[in-house]
Motif scaffolding. Sequence first.
Motif, PDB file in Angstrom:
ATOM      1  N   HIS A 142      49.915  81.905 -77.178  1.00 35.14           N
ATOM      2  CA  HIS A 142      48.919  80.518 -77.066  1.00 35.14           C
ATOM      3  C   HIS A 142      49.339  80.326 -75.473  1.00 35.14           C
ATOM      4  O   HIS A 142      48.094  80.690 -74.532  1.00 35.14           O
ATOM      5  N   TYR A 143      50.615  79.885 -74.838  1.00 34.38           N
ATOM      6  CA  TYR A 143      50.916  79.713 -73.822  1.00 34.38           C
ATOM      7  C   TYR A 143      50.491  80.650 -72.861  1.00 34.38           C
ATOM      8  O   TYR A 143      50.471  80.922 -71.538  1.00 34.38           O
ATOM      9  N   GLN A 144      51.362  81.797 -73.684  1.00 33.79           N
ATOM     10  CA  GLN A 144      51.092  83.242 -71.980  1.00 33.79           C
ATOM     11  C   GLN A 144      49.545  83.764 -71.763  1.00 33.79           C
ATOM     12  O   GLN A 144      49.756  84.301 -71.044  1.00 33.79           O
ATOM     13  N   ILE A 145      48.984  83.345 -72.697  1.00 32.48           N
ATOM     14  CA  ILE A 145      47.576  84.022 -72.307  1.00 32.48           C
ATOM     15  C   ILE A 145      46.920  82.975 -71.617  1.00 32.48           C
ATOM     16  O   ILE A 145      45.929  83.691 -71.024  1.00 32.48           O
ATOM     17  N   GLY A 146      46.968  81.769 -71.024  1.00 27.97           N
ATOM     18  CA  GLY A 146      46.815  80.899 -70.367  1.00 27.97           C
ATOM     19  C   GLY A 146      46.212  79.785 -70.577  1.00 27.97           C
ATOM     20  O   GLY A 146      46.283  78.810 -70.121  1.00 27.97           O
ATOM     21  N   PHE A 147      46.751  79.296 -72.183  1.00 22.00           N
ATOM     22  CA  PHE A 147      46.160  78.013 -72.623  1.00 22.00           C
ATOM     23  C   PHE A 147      47.066  76.868 -72.089  1.00 22.00           C
ATOM     24  O   PHE A 147      48.561  77.053 -72.369  1.00 22.00           O
ATOM     25  N   HIS A 148      47.186  75.531 -71.853  1.00 23.30           N
ATOM     26  CA  HIS A 148      47.700  75.015 -71.003  1.00 23.30           C
ATOM     27  C   HIS A 148      48.143  73.569 -72.234  1.00 23.30           C
ATOM     28  O   HIS A 148      47.331  73.350 -72.669  1.00 23.30           O
ATOM     29  N   HIS A 235      42.785  81.315 -80.714  1.00 25.89           N
ATOM     30  CA  HIS A 235      43.570  80.548 -79.126  1.00 25.89           C
ATOM     31  C   HIS A 235      44.572  81.489 -79.410  1.00 25.89           C
ATOM     32  O   HIS A 235      45.880  80.996 -78.639  1.00 25.89           O
ATOM     33  N   HIS A 236      45.281  82.767 -80.125  1.00 22.23           N
ATOM     34  CA  HIS A 236      46.251  83.818 -79.873  1.00 22.23           C
ATOM     35  C   HIS A 236      47.444  82.635 -79.951  1.00 22.23           C
ATOM     36  O   HIS A 236      48.779  83.196 -79.885  1.00 22.23           O
ATOM     37  N   GLY A 237      47.201  81.747 -81.725  1.00 21.35           N
ATOM     38  CA  GLY A 237      47.818  81.440 -82.227  1.00 21.35           C
ATOM     39  C   GLY A 237      48.909  81.977 -83.226  1.00 21.35           C
ATOM     40  O   GLY A 237      48.564  82.696 -83.697  1.00 21.35           O
ATOM     41  N   ALA A 238      50.017  82.083 -82.604  1.00 16.64           N
ATOM     42  CA  ALA A 238      51.065  83.334 -83.835  1.00 16.64           C
ATOM     43  C   ALA A 238      51.182  82.589 -85.723  1.00 16.64           C
ATOM     44  O   ALA A 238      50.786  83.457 -86.045  1.00 16.64           O
ATOM     45  N   GLY A 239      50.592  80.900 -85.533  1.00 19.50           N
ATOM     46  CA  GLY A 239      51.148  80.647 -87.247  1.00 19.50           C
ATOM     47  C   GLY A 239      52.395  80.651 -87.669  1.00 19.50           C
ATOM     48  O   GLY A 239      52.755  81.068 -89.310  1.00 19.50           O
ATOM     49  N   PRO A 273      74.193  73.663 -49.849  1.00 16.00           N
ATOM     50  CA  PRO A 273      73.822  74.429 -47.493  1.00 16.00           C
ATOM     51  C   PRO A 273      73.058  75.598 -48.152  1.00 16.00           C
ATOM     52  O   PRO A 273      73.287  76.158 -48.322  1.00 16.00           O
ATOM     53  N   LEU A 274      72.207  74.905 -47.941  1.00 15.05           N
ATOM     54  CA  LEU A 274      71.097  76.353 -47.594  1.00 15.05           C
ATOM     55  C   LEU A 274      70.049  76.569 -46.232  1.00 15.05           C
ATOM     56  O   LEU A 274      69.530  77.849 -46.475  1.00 15.05           O
ATOM     57  N   ARG A 275      69.959  76.017 -45.530  1.00 19.49           N
ATOM     58  CA  ARG A 275      69.294  76.221 -44.218  1.00 19.49           C
ATOM     59  C   ARG A 275      69.579  76.905 -43.610  1.00 19.49           C
ATOM     60  O   ARG A 275      69.076  78.142 -42.626  1.00 19.49           O
ATOM     61  N   ASP A 276      71.039  77.855 -43.156  1.00 20.37           N
ATOM     62  CA  ASP A 276      71.492  78.956 -42.531  1.00 20.37           C
ATOM     63  C   ASP A 276      71.632  80.182 -43.740  1.00 20.37           C
ATOM     64  O   ASP A 276      71.432  80.882 -43.055  1.00 20.37           O
ATOM     65  N   ALA A 277      70.943  80.208 -44.967  1.00 24.41           N
ATOM     66  CA  ALA A 277      71.287  81.400 -45.748  1.00 24.41           C
ATOM     67  C   ALA A 277      70.366  81.888 -45.756  1.00 24.41           C
ATOM     68  O   ALA A 277      69.267  81.497 -44.694  1.00 24.41           O
ATOM     69  N   ARG A 278      70.512  83.525 -45.269  1.00 21.85           N
ATOM     70  CA  ARG A 278      69.726  84.710 -45.152  1.00 21.85           C
ATOM     71  C   ARG A 278      68.642  84.892 -46.491  1.00 21.85           C
ATOM     72  O   ARG A 278      67.741  85.223 -45.981  1.00 21.85           O
ATOM     73  N   GLN A 279      69.461  85.633 -47.625  1.00 19.45           N
ATOM     74  CA  GLN A 279      68.844  85.547 -48.454  1.00 19.45           C
ATOM     75  C   GLN A 279      69.325  84.611 -50.332  1.00 19.45           C
ATOM     76  O   GLN A 279      70.174  84.442 -50.489  1.00 19.45           O
ATOM     77  N   VAL A 280      67.848  84.070 -50.278  1.00 23.81           N
ATOM     78  CA  VAL A 280      68.559  83.511 -51.993  1.00 23.81           C
ATOM     79  C   VAL A 280      67.184  83.978 -53.251  1.00 23.81           C
ATOM     80  O   VAL A 280      65.951  84.703 -52.378  1.00 23.81           O
ATOM     81  N   THR A 281      68.235  84.600 -54.313  1.00 24.61           N
ATOM     82  CA  THR A 281      67.381  85.266 -54.637  1.00 24.61           C
ATOM     83  C   THR A 281      67.216  84.114 -56.125  1.00 24.61           C
ATOM     84  O   THR A 281      68.481  84.293 -56.445  1.00 24.61           O
ATOM     85  N   VAL A 282      66.375  83.925 -56.791  1.00 24.83           N
ATOM     86  CA  VAL A 282      65.523  82.810 -57.698  1.00 24.83           C
ATOM     87  C   VAL A 282      66.381  83.955 -59.189  1.00 24.83           C
ATOM     88  O   VAL A 282      64.734  84.925 -58.988  1.00 24.83           O
ATOM     89  N   HIS A 283      67.248  83.805 -60.132  1.00 24.07           N
ATOM     90  CA  HIS A 283      66.187  84.423 -61.146  1.00 24.07           C
ATOM     91  C   HIS A 283      65.995  83.592 -62.327  1.00 24.07           C
ATOM     92  O   HIS A 283      66.762  82.005 -62.728  1.00 24.07           O
ATOM     93  N   THR A 284      64.808  83.833 -62.615  1.00 24.74           N
ATOM     94  CA  THR A 284      64.343  83.038 -64.050  1.00 24.74           C
ATOM     95  C   THR A 284      63.369  82.759 -64.843  1.00 24.74           C
ATOM     96  O   THR A 284      63.444  84.138 -65.015  1.00 24.74           O
ATOM     97  N   HIS A 285      63.844  82.617 -66.444  1.00 28.26           N
ATOM     98  CA  HIS A 285      62.762  83.171 -67.098  1.00 28.26           C
ATOM     99  C   HIS A 285      61.576  83.585 -66.460  1.00 28.26           C
ATOM    100  O   HIS A 285      60.793  83.144 -65.906  1.00 28.26           O
ATOM    101  N   PRO A 286      61.122  85.062 -67.682  1.00 28.62           N
ATOM    102  CA  PRO A 286      59.674  85.923 -67.576  1.00 28.62           C
ATOM    103  C   PRO A 286      58.236  84.517 -67.319  1.00 28.62           C
ATOM    104  O   PRO A 286      57.686  84.994 -66.185  1.00 28.62           O
ATOM    105  N   ARG A 287      58.549  83.882 -68.077  1.00 29.45           N
ATOM    106  CA  ARG A 287      57.223  82.767 -68.239  1.00 29.45           C
ATOM    107  C   ARG A 287      57.067  81.686 -67.216  1.00 29.45           C
ATOM    108  O   ARG A 287      56.025  81.762 -66.758  1.00 29.45           O
ATOM    109  N   TRP A 288      58.055  81.547 -66.068  1.00 28.68           N
ATOM    110  CA  TRP A 288      58.065  80.619 -65.094  1.00 28.68           C
ATOM    111  C   TRP A 288      57.369  81.489 -64.313  1.00 28.68           C
ATOM    112  O   TRP A 288      56.383  81.002 -62.764  1.00 28.68           O
ATOM    113  N   MET A 289      56.867  83.147 -63.912  1.00 27.79           N
ATOM    114  CA  MET A 289      56.514  83.677 -62.766  1.00 27.79           C
ATOM    115  C   MET A 289      55.167  83.839 -62.539  1.00 27.79           C
ATOM    116  O   MET A 289      54.878  83.402 -61.512  1.00 27.79           O
TER     117      MET A 289
END
Length: 415
Positions: A142-148, A235-239, A273-289
Amino acid sequence: MTQGRLDIAALLLRYAQAEPPEDVRAVMNLSVLDWAACGIAGQREGAFADWAATMTSGGPATRLDGRTGTVAEAALINGTLSHALDYDDTHFAHIGHPSVAVVPAALAVAEAEGATLREMVDAALVGAEASVAAGLWLGRAHYQIGFHQTATAGAFGATVAAGRVLRLDPDQFRYALGLCSTMASGLKSQFGTMGKPLNAGLAARTGVEAAMWAQAGMASTPDGLAGPLGFGETHHGAGDDVPFDWRMDTVSHKFHACCHGLHATLEAVRNTPLRDARQVTVHTHPRWMTVCNQVAPDTGLGAIFSYAHVLAMAAFGLDTGDISAFTDSCAQDPSLVAWRGRVQVVPDESLTEMQARIVVDGTTYTHDLDSPLPIEARRKRIHEKARALVGARADEIAQAIEDDDLARFAQLLTS
């Protein structure tokens, strides 16, 4: 209802009639304080204040903009304004904001019915529990298909909250939930716009109207959630089966003024300290993408849904707990815009929605939000946040809650 499937309406009715445990009520008291502070601060947002000012009907219910309104109107306005800053509580069990839907509904009806503040808090609490249960029943699809979920599950929670104050009987509750099922709505496509807070307000208003209409004798299908062509099926509810349990003691309160999906990341690098970082990689759960990974936001509202931008703010020493920092000019600042190009966000199935793993130039930092703060630590941080939002009024609001003084609480929302 499909044979063998959970009677979700019966489960929500069980919440409506339940006596909350004291430890969970203590957390809900803090959520009410948090909601009030967020709402008072939210009503100062010019565009939202202008919108609220278009509705000036008067009535028995307090509005955060200093006016009074009808019960349904106050629920709509207060739900919207309290979510305007996106700084309110979140429950990760279903990924929704419970308080902004259920507290406005419970408060508006409580004022009209002459209920006590404790009765209002209990109604909001069982409504919040019902919203989480409804969200779990609807499931991830339900959430993934786009409902809030704040808007959809939240509307059912608001119906339970309002119905409890109104003392609906079981048949009336089923009709109210059935009416709610034909009104509940809200899409994630609104994230980053004024439509997202409006989703919360619409949920609160829907709950109030469904409960009041059922009390007045309006009938509906008795199984509008799980029945044929009901809300779940359409509404794509799994029940999914959902046990009766108390879950609001694990609600997560925000201490950064941005989408809750970003908080584990910010906590992980809080002292880095992040200001001078060259590369920051965030690993997160796919849902947040699809929720909070706006790559190039150019508004303050968009910035609160952007990993890259909040990390850029942290890198440049901007306080992500300060609502006033999230402005259009901040989102367009050339230095921050250039820095956020160093951020890469990748989905990681090994993480939960509560976890984040950040790699900064080869060094790994992690954080897990799935460990609720002890009640005293939680109280301290919420009181500090409330004072930062509304000043000394926060202490008066907390006292009104402790004193079970609904009139004083409502007065403080607008004074």
